[in-house]
Design a protein around this motif. Structure first.
Motif, PDB file in Angstrom:
ATOM      1  N   SER A 215       0.642  -1.156  -0.007  1.00  0.00           N
ATOM      2  CA  SER A 215       0.083   0.002  -0.011  1.00  0.00           C
ATOM      3  C   SER A 215       0.825   1.167  -0.061  1.00  0.00           C
ATOM      4  O   SER A 215       0.637   2.096  -0.723  1.00  0.00           O
ATOM      5  CB  SER A 215      -1.013  -0.120   1.128  1.00  0.00           C
ATOM      6  N   CYS A 219       1.210   4.263  -2.920  1.00  0.00           N
ATOM      7  CA  CYS A 219       1.065   5.529  -2.702  1.00  0.00           C
ATOM      8  C   CYS A 219       2.308   6.412  -3.222  1.00  0.00           C
ATOM      9  O   CYS A 219       2.224   7.641  -3.748  1.00  0.00           O
ATOM     10  CB  CYS A 219       0.884   5.808  -1.134  1.00  0.00           C
ATOM     11  N   SER A 222       2.113   6.757  -6.958  1.00  0.00           N
ATOM     12  CA  SER A 222       1.053   7.704  -7.306  1.00  0.00           C
ATOM     13  C   SER A 222       1.430   9.106  -7.041  1.00  0.00           C
ATOM     14  O   SER A 222       1.139   9.738  -7.749  1.00  0.00           O
ATOM     15  CB  SER A 222      -0.426   7.088  -6.812  1.00  0.00           C
ATOM     16  N   MET A 223       2.042   9.339  -5.974  1.00  0.00           N
ATOM     17  CA  MET A 223       2.246  10.781  -5.645  1.00  0.00           C
ATOM     18  C   MET A 223       3.198  11.439  -6.579  1.00  0.00           C
ATOM     19  O   MET A 223       3.367  12.583  -6.574  1.00  0.00           O
ATOM     20  CB  MET A 223       3.076  10.730  -4.275  1.00  0.00           C
TER      21      MET A 223
END
Length: 523
Positions: A215, A219, A222-223
């Motif tokens: 996870s 993240c 994606s950031m």
């Protein structure tokens, strides 16, 4: 309108769909995110591959043989599915979207297995095999993870390399070296920290930590979306290849000069390789760029095939080398090295070799800028060749060490497990040179529209190496059994001839090296 045409012609775009600005998008920072994510993703993948054996045995109540086969099939399928992930990435989605979708799929599979592991109603009763429903949940989660891994490993390295200036080949080469460093670092964490957690806190913690870690990786990746640069997918490359092959076959009776004069080729035309495919130009729907794309991809296949045998050697580190370690002296002062952590040796060697390699490359380049002959030694094809040569040497060393170990065992002497360091050392450096070289070579040489799928060939070579290793074991036992005793029959290595099997691999890898040289010189 001009901007749209540039993008369509292969230029990168930003997240809004406009032409990417080199000052704002891509660069070393954007590509470094891929390396950070790979550390976390590979840690999750390898720690679960280790955790699954115990989970299948103790919680799902499968036999040892069934558990081992399930894990082998899972890993092989994961690597083979990189071709599918690469196909999706090249054909329909950007590499960014491919990673997001497949990483989410892997995460959902992990969550499903975590729920099953924590809920006694979804686990079989003691000394009972799982029900059909319980098996369905297990295999759904297991192969959702495998499919997710396939897409992630195909898209992530290509996405990271996309962020860099392709005119600076040294920068691209350095990225793939450090990406391989990240891959090994994740494996090292899985073989040390995760093994300790599973042995001291319980195997079920492996699933929980994996869910959290993946996870976090999702993240982090994606950031970075505002600073990434993206390339639009160019449609199915496989369909274009099949179209070229079909047209070439249909026009096989046409003369080459006539076919080659039907269209004007671009600057990258290759006159010498696979000229028969030029007959496809007689078809009205085939463009010269599609013929060149097909030629380039077909030209990569002999190099890909020549690396599979080296991966047969790597498979031994996961199988017979571990069995050797089990019956050798694993004590280090008062600490006993866990069997599952024996992979720390090759991983540590790979991690050490990459910074050393990068240092020597920089040193040679700074002192020999006017001597291209010296700099050529660092080209991917030469690195792969050196890696294949070391693979053959590693099996020779392994054969000698195993013969010495058997001789010592007959005298009731137990050798130290560190004797295995020779084969781990040579294979570790071999894997660094070969896999790192393959990732760079397939990415750099592949057509722009096939870079994810071409990069996936590196992972497919690993999968096929594992599968062929099993075939070689079966054939060796069958043939040697006809002449007396099976080399690898029985479970006691002290009464087998593993040294002869290693020598067979040494010979096969040497022959494979000659085969590789033949194709590499003609590339």
């Amino acid at each position: 309108m001009a901007e749209e045409m540039n993008i369509e012609n292969g230029e990168f775009e930003d997240w809004r769909g406009s032409k990417a600005d080199p000052a704002k998008h891509g660069g070393v920072t954007a590509s470094s995110i891929a390396c950070v994510v790979e550390v976390l993703e590979n840690m999750v993948f390898l720690s679960n591959a280790t955790n699954f054996v115990e989970y299948f045995l103790k919680s799902m109540h499968y036999s040892a043989a069934e558990s081992a086969n399930m894990v082998t099939n899972f890993m092989g399928t994961s690597f083979l599915l990189t071709i599918f992930g690469g196909f999706v990435s090249d054909s329909f989605l950007t590499r960014f979207k491919t990673f997001i979708i497949f990483c989410t799929l892997e995460l959902l599979g992990l969550i499903l297995l975590t729920i099953q592991a924590q809920d006694s109603r979804l686990l079989p009763a003691i000394n009972s095999k799982p029900s059909k429903t319980q098996e369905a949940i297990l295999y759904t989660g297991l192969y959702a993870i495998a499919a997710g891994v396939g897409g992630v490993k195909a898209a992530l390295p290509a996405h990271g390399a996309d962020q860099l200036d392709h005119s600076n080949q040294r920068l691209v080469s350095s990225f793939f070296n450090w990406f391989f460093f990240s891959l090994c670092l994740g494996g090292l964490i899985a073989s040390t920290v995760m093994i300790w957690i599973q042995e001291n806190l319980g195997w079920n913690w492996g699933f929980k930590i994996s869910v959290v870690t993946l996870s976090v990786a999702l993240c982090i990746f994606s950031m970075g979306f505002p600073i990434y640069r993206y390339k639009r997918p160019g449609g199915s490359p496989l369909i274009r290849i099949f179209k070229v092959l079909a047209s070439a076959i249909a026009n096989r009776k046409a003369s080459l000069p006539e076919a080659e004069n039907t269209q004007i080729y671009g600057e990258k035309r290759n006159h010498d390789k696979f000229r028969f495919l030029n007959k496809a130009l007689m078809g009205e729907s085939v463009a010269s760029t599609e013929v060149e794309e097909t030629k380039t991809f077909i030209g990569l296949l002999p190099i890909f095939a020549s690396t599979i045998m080296m991966n047969c050697c790597l498979a031994q580190l996961m199988t017979f080398s571990v069995q050797q370690g089990n019956i050798m002296n694993r004590s280090l002062n008062s600490f006993k090295i866990p069997t599952q952590s024996l992979s720390v040796f090759p991983l540590s060697i790979m991690l050490t070799s990459i910074p050393i390699y990068e240092y020597f490359v920089r040193m040679f380049r700074s002192k020999n800028n006017h001597h291209p002959g010296i700099l050529n030694m660092f080209q991917p094809l030469r690195r792969i060749g050196l890696g294949l040569a070391l693979a053959s040497g590693s099996m020779a060393a392994a054969a000698v060490v195993e013969a010495k170990r058997r001789e010592a065992a007959n005298d009731d002497v137990v050798l130290s497990v560190f004797w295995l360091g020779w084969q781990y050392l040579l294979l570790g450096v071999s894997d660094m040179l070969t896999l790192g070289g393959m990732l760079e070579f397939f990415y750099s040489e592949a057509p722009d529209t096939m870079r994810s799928m071409s990069t996936a060939l590196s992972w497919c070579s690993t999968a096929m190496g594992y599968f062929i290793s099993s075939v070689l074991v079966t054939i060796s036992n069958s043939v040697s059994g006809h002449f007396g005793k099976e080399w690898l029959g029985g479970s006691d290595l002290n009464h087998t001839r593993l040294d002869l099997f290693y020598m067979l691999l040494c010979i096969l890898n040497f022959i494979n090296l000659l085969n590789y040289i033949f194709w590499a010189r003609r590339y």
